[in-house]
Scaffold this active site. Structure first.
Site, PDB file in Angstrom:
ATOM      1  N   ASP A   1       0.830  -1.191   0.000  1.00 31.25           N
ATOM      2  CA  ASP A   1       0.000   0.000   0.000  1.00 31.25           C
ATOM      3  C   ASP A   1       0.875   1.255   0.000  1.00 31.25           C
ATOM      4  O   ASP A   1       1.864   1.333   0.731  1.00 31.25           O
ATOM      5  CB  ASP A   1      -0.899  -0.022   1.240  1.00 31.25           C
ATOM      6  CG  ASP A   1      -1.781   1.205   1.363  1.00 31.25           C
ATOM      7  OD1 ASP A   1      -2.661   1.383   0.501  1.00 31.25           O
ATOM      8  OD2 ASP A   1      -1.582   1.978   2.308  1.00 31.25           O
TER       9      ASP A   1
ATOM     10  N   GLU B   1       1.680  -0.467  -5.003  1.00 36.25           N
ATOM     11  CA  GLU B   1       0.748   0.606  -5.333  1.00 36.25           C
ATOM     12  C   GLU B   1       1.646   1.828  -5.518  1.00 36.25           C
ATOM     13  O   GLU B   1       2.119   2.413  -4.541  1.00 36.25           O
ATOM     14  CB  GLU B   1      -0.253   0.839  -4.201  1.00 36.25           C
ATOM     15  CG  GLU B   1      -1.266   1.915  -4.555  1.00 36.25           C
ATOM     16  CD  GLU B   1      -2.215   2.252  -3.413  1.00 36.25           C
ATOM     17  OE1 GLU B   1      -3.385   2.567  -3.694  1.00 36.25           O
ATOM     18  OE2 GLU B   1      -1.788   2.203  -2.236  1.00 36.25           O
TER      19      GLU B   1
END
Length: 757
Positions: free
Chosen positions: A388, A424
């Protein structure tokens, strides 16, 4: 209690069969107490604790060994040291702290004032809360602190560093760490070890996937055991996915402020324990049982030949900014774990939007992350990670740096470097959008793929050149660094944003249930409601929406790169226009499996189409090549290229055709002869050839097939204008085929067919 000196490594609580070794890093600590938490309570209902002073310290690691102490024991730490926020130190021994290396965690925080080092209503650390009353959920809901960089630090008191103004004991209001049994019968478990190019990834939420499944027993719904249930695994295998990418399962904090509103931190991007499976997803207990249950889930998925990839959040923690609670890292060694504002160490430098960022140049932070990653691979048998806001991990100093220490240690690690690593590739800081900017070992969520494919199918002008690049693996983003099409994780939808059904049903977000007045969630969704906002009984609009869903699925599964499906898209999951379901642990976000009567015809047709497209992709190596296409420019004159582009007249596209702003259609030849692929024995792979006809205009178009040099006969394989399999039909070279508005047609020329040269 008998105590032995123990060892400084490994960090955390390690049970060896006869006792447990405890080891905690803190460079700033002056004294460390290990607190053993019993099940009995005092007259006020507070759990009783036994404190053990850690007398031995080596290289800033405090350690002790307790013979006879075993699994299921709850514990925490109290760290004595400076409380001087202006210098970056926030030790407060009245706060029971979670072990950063805890393998299991019991309980949740309740938002009590004792969790904080200041009193609600006062001005902590010289910086006022916006409304004068810091909320108990400050850890997750406060904006980032980068804007506070100019705020002066709190002046020291004349007698020295200040003391915390709140010394209430947080025991009974916070989480406790748990000693776990590391032994588990893995049997003959073997990771599937599937290559990227063969992968079809399925992003899933443990709770949302199973809460409404009619075949999963009530007591297993929303749990790791529910995820491992044969009915759930059968759905995944029938769909044809090769890996599940689980949204955060590291122990996270369920923000009390959200709970008070009847909401929750459903997504889980609020980690406090990087080694512990989240205890809210266990069916059998939270005193270590969650570890065994998670391992059993992995084992069951592996037996079905499905990999397990974890969505991990190493960029920040649940302690938030300077107004957040003291739960773990902050009270252990704040300055060693967190990135603080230069010249104003009372505040946190934030590129994540959550209040803090981990200090990626700290060797102890890097050790924590790498130890965690290795643990999940070696002990929990997971097969990869999706990171993330991974751009934050690349911020060794201020800028995003491809050569940062984090990438260096991942590259050389013999364990972590061999599993799937998905970034990401953005965060909220300056220069944070880094699609295409990660090192060769990494793959990336391709946000430009998502945006381009959405724009193309809603009829945006001048999309053909970029759409062609996304369809063929995004060589413009990845080839210059030596990466292959597999570097692109292609997706149209994910947990963050509209579902596939909502993408074709809403022009605007509808986040009223979140209680934030519409201020949350993305405003520019690149969606199209096909004529009516939200649900409708209009048969033409419903048919168009169904066609658009099939177009998105067909495009995703016919694109080079690695496709990722969002859970429930294959059965028409809707969040009723909510594009930010992070706080909705209810029917808004849970998968609707159709109840005892199953799916209706429309959703059953969508599932059948998704299964068929995954099957077509899997059966044809041409549709998931290891290398980029060469195209006409890389093909000797007189030979048929491996890919070619045509307008609707059957003529090769020229510069004028590519630059026509109104052009919303294209025909693509994909050549299966002489693929630059080899099987595991080194033998050449030969595949069928395809023609892909795409019409994103609002009118039917007549496509003329290319001349016989590309193929004399073409069989219809897919038509998205209708839900079922197309009628068997064969088309000759130069024949005209009508493609409906907003529709896709896939034609196949079987391998070995004789055709003109």
């Amino acid at each position: 209690m008998q105590t032995w000196p123990g060892r400084p490594y490994p960090l955390g609580a390690t049970f060896d069969g006869t006792g447990t070794n405890f080891a905690l890093f803190s460079e700033v600590a002056e004294k460390v107490e290990l607190c053993l938490i019993g099940d009995e309570t005092d007259a006020e209902g507070r759990p009783l604790e036994t404190r053990v002073v850690l007398e031995d310290v080596d290289a800033h690691v405090w350690h002790v060994y307790l013979p006879g102490l075993g699994p299921g024991t709850r514990y925490g730490y109290r760290v004595h040291g400076p409380y001087d926020p202006a210098s970056g130190h926030r030790c407060n021994p009245s706060k029971l702290l979670v072990d950063p290396y805890a393998k299991a965690i019991d309980g949740q925080v309740d938002g009590d004032e004792s969790l904080f080092s200041y009193r609600f209503g006062e001005v902590p650390d010289g910086a006022a809360h916006p409304d004068g009353q810091p909320a108990p959920d400050a850890a997750a809901d406060e904006p980032g602190d980068a804007q506070d960089a100019d705020a002066p630090p709190a002046p020291p008191t004349p007698s020295g560093p200040p003391a915390p103004t709140n010394t209430e004991d947080s025991l009974g209001h916070t989480m406790t760490s748990v000693v776990v049994n590391p032994f588990f019968d893995w049997g003959h478990d073997r990771p599937p070890q599937r290559d990227y190019h063969d992968s079809v990834i399925y992003e899933a939420h443990v709770r949302g996937m199973t809460m409404r499944h009619p075949d999963v027993p009530d007591e297993l719904r929303g749990t790791y055991a529910g995820m491992a249930h044969p009915a759930v695994i059968e759905h995944l295998t029938a769909l044809g996915v090769t890996a599940v990418e689980l949204m955060p399962v590291h122990q996270f904090v369920n923000d009390p402020g959200l709970v008070a509103k009847g909401l929750s931190n459903y997504w889980g991007y609020n980690t406090i324990g990087f080694f512990a499976p989240h205890n809210g997803y266990t069916a059998y207990g939270t005193r270590g049982q969650q570890v065994m249950e998670f391992k059993a889930m992995v084992k069951a998925l592996h037996e079905a030949d499905i990999e397990v990839i974890l969505d991990v959040v190493y960029n920040h923690t649940a302690e938030g900014n300077h107004l957040g609670p003291t739960l773990s890292f902050r009270g252990i060694d704040n300055a060693a774990y967190y990135r603080l504002v230069d010249g104003d160490e009372a505040h946190y430098f934030d590129t994540t939007g959550t209040g803090n960022s981990l200090l990626m140049r700290s060797p102890h932070v890097l050790q924590l992350i790498m130890d965690s990653l290795r643990y999940w691979v070696t002990e929990m048998h997971v097969d990869g990670f999706r990171f993330d806001l991974a751009a934050t991990l690349a911020r060794q100093f201020h800028e995003v740096d491809r050569l940062s220490a984090f990438f260096d240690i991942v590259q050389q690690d013999p364990v972590v470097s061999q599993v799937k690593l998905i970034a990401e590739p953005w965060d909220l800081g300056d220069g944070g959008y880094q699609v295409g900017g990660f090192p060769p070992l990494w793959t990336e969520w391709n946000g430009r793929y998502r945006d381009t494919v959405r724009d193309f199918w809603r009829g945006e002008p001048a999309m053909l050149p970029e759409f062609a690049s996304r369809l063929t693996g995004s060589s413009d983003l990845y080839e210059h660094t030596g990466r292959k099409p597999i570097a692109s994780i292609n997706f149209v939808t994910a947990h963050d944003g509209f579902t596939l059904t909502d993408l074709v049903s809403y022009d605007e977000k509808h986040n009223e249930a979140n209680g934030e007045g519409g201020a949350d969630g993305e405003n520019h969704n690149r969606s199209w409601n096909c004529g009516v906002e939200g649900p409708t009984e209009d048969p033409e609009i419903r048919a168009l929406r169904a066609r658009q869903r099939r177009n998105f699925l067909a495009t995703l599964l016919l694109s080079q790169g690695v496709p990722m499906l969002s859970h429930g898209d294959e059965i028409g999951r809707t969040q009723h226009g909510n594009n930010n379901g992070y706080c909705q642990d209810n029917e808004i976000t849970w998968m609707d499996w159709g109840g005892p009567d199953g799916l209706d015809d429309e959703r059953s047709d969508l599932l059948a189409f998704a299964r068929r497209m995954v099957g077509i992709r899997r059966a044809h190596p041409l549709l998931h090549r290891r290398r980029f296409f060469q195209g006409p420019a890389g093909t000797p004159e007189g030979e048929i290229p491996d890919i070619d582009w045509f307008d609707i007249s059957g003529s090769r596209m020229d510069t004028t055709d590519w630059n026509q702003g109104y052009a919303r259609s294209v025909m693509v030849f994909l050549g299966g002869d002489d693929l630059p692929e080899r099987d595991r024995r080194g033998e050449p792979i030969v595949d069928d050839s395809f023609l892909l006809l795409l019409n994103a205009s609002d009118s039917p178009l007549d496509f003329t097939l290319p001349d016989a040099a590309y193929g004399e006969r073409w069989r219809t394989l897919v038509r998205t204008e209708s839900p079922g399999e197309p009628e068997p039909s064969v088309h000759a070279a130069r024949e005209r085929i009508t493609v409906a508005s907003f529709a896709t047609v896939l034609l196949v020329r079987e391998a070995g067919e004789v055709h003109a040269v």
